[in-house]
Design a protein around this motif. Structure first.
Motif, PDB file in Angstrom:
ATOM      1  N   MET A  88     -91.644  56.155  42.899  1.00  0.00           N
ATOM      2  CA  MET A  88     -90.423  56.191  43.698  1.00  0.00           C
ATOM      3  C   MET A  88     -89.242  56.683  42.853  1.00  0.00           C
ATOM      4  SD  MET A  88     -88.880  53.238  46.177  1.00  0.00           S
ATOM      5  CE  MET A  88     -88.222  52.165  44.919  1.00  0.00           C
ATOM      6  N   ASP A 123     -92.625  48.538  54.622  1.00  0.00           N
ATOM      7  CA  ASP A 123     -91.592  49.008  53.697  1.00  0.00           C
ATOM      8  C   ASP A 123     -90.959  47.835  52.959  1.00  0.00           C
ATOM      9  OD1 ASP A 123     -92.170  51.308  55.048  1.00  0.00           O
ATOM     10  OD2 ASP A 123     -90.231  51.484  56.027  1.00  0.00           O
ATOM     11  N   SER A 147     -87.968  58.052  49.042  1.00  0.00           N
ATOM     12  CA  SER A 147     -87.385  56.894  49.716  1.00  0.00           C
ATOM     13  C   SER A 147     -88.422  55.777  49.777  1.00  0.00           C
ATOM     14  CB  SER A 147     -86.951  57.266  51.136  1.00  0.00           C
ATOM     15  OG  SER A 147     -88.080  57.498  51.947  1.00  0.00           O
ATOM     16  N   ILE A 148     -87.969  54.604  50.140  1.00  0.00           N
ATOM     17  CA  ILE A 148     -88.876  53.463  50.265  1.00  0.00           C
ATOM     18  C   ILE A 148     -89.931  53.757  51.332  1.00  0.00           C
ATOM     19  CG2 ILE A 148     -89.003  51.071  51.054  1.00  0.00           C
ATOM     20  CD1 ILE A 148     -86.439  50.568  49.487  1.00  0.00           C
ATOM     21  N   ASN A 149     -89.506  54.345  52.442  1.00  0.00           N
ATOM     22  CA  ASN A 149     -90.442  54.657  53.523  1.00  0.00           C
ATOM     23  C   ASN A 149     -91.470  55.698  53.081  1.00  0.00           C
ATOM     24  OD1 ASN A 149     -91.582  54.626  56.084  1.00  0.00           O
ATOM     25  ND2 ASN A 149     -90.170  56.152  56.876  1.00  0.00           N
ATOM     26  N   GLU A 150     -91.018  56.756  52.404  1.00  0.00           N
ATOM     27  CA  GLU A 150     -91.944  57.800  51.947  1.00  0.00           C
ATOM     28  C   GLU A 150     -92.957  57.236  50.942  1.00  0.00           C
ATOM     29  OE1 GLU A 150     -88.892  61.620  52.160  1.00  0.00           O
ATOM     30  OE2 GLU A 150     -89.060  60.451  50.308  1.00  0.00           O
ATOM     31  N   THR A 151     -92.477  56.378  50.049  1.00  0.00           N
ATOM     32  CA  THR A 151     -93.365  55.788  49.047  1.00  0.00           C
ATOM     33  C   THR A 151     -94.377  54.861  49.698  1.00  0.00           C
ATOM     34  OG1 THR A 151     -91.553  55.919  47.453  1.00  0.00           O
ATOM     35  CG2 THR A 151     -93.423  54.526  46.865  1.00  0.00           C
TER      36      THR A 151
END
Length: 127
Positions: free
Chosen positions: A71, A90, A77-81
């Motif tokens: 990250m 998340d 982003s937290i969502n992408e990670t």
């Protein structure tokens, strides 16, 4: 928050991917928020049906550090990670980031869960 079955999730995702309906119309019909629906689609595209399955697991310290490193290095982003590592929520990643910020590596170490065992008291005899 309502739990949805894999079938419900997959039908919603496939409706969107087939181009039949928009996120908003599917969310309204199925009584789902837009954010979870978008997350389901992203996870389905990245991991297939496994991305829609709920998973309950304990994560190791090296795995948590790897996720946080990814990250930070890629600016994800937290969502992408969470989607990249197929984390169920998340908020799991957000908790790890906050724990690491406040307590360092030691805060990320797995902790025992559940109640403490009841130990039998030993009777001491006085002389």
């Amino acid at each position: 928050m309502t739990k949805y079955t894999i079938d419900e999730k997959s039908h919603a995702v496939l409706e969107y991917l087939e181009g039949k309906k928009s996120y908003k119309s599917i969310a309204q019909e199925r009584n789902v928020g837009l954010s979870p629906l978008k997350r389901w689609v992203a996870r389905y595209l990245k991991h297939g049906m496994e991305g829609l399955a709920s998973s309950y697991t304990n994560y190791t310290l090296p795995f948590k550090l790897e996720v946080l490193k990814y990250m930070n290095e890629y600016g994800a982003s937290i969502n992408e990670t969470a989607v990249h590592y197929n984390l169920p929520s998340d908020s799991t990643l957000l908790n790890w980031a906050n724990q690491f910020k406040e307590g360092g590596i030691d805060a990320l170490k797995p902790k025992k869960k559940g109640r403490l065992s009841m130990k039998k008291e030993t009777k001491k005899t006085s002389p």
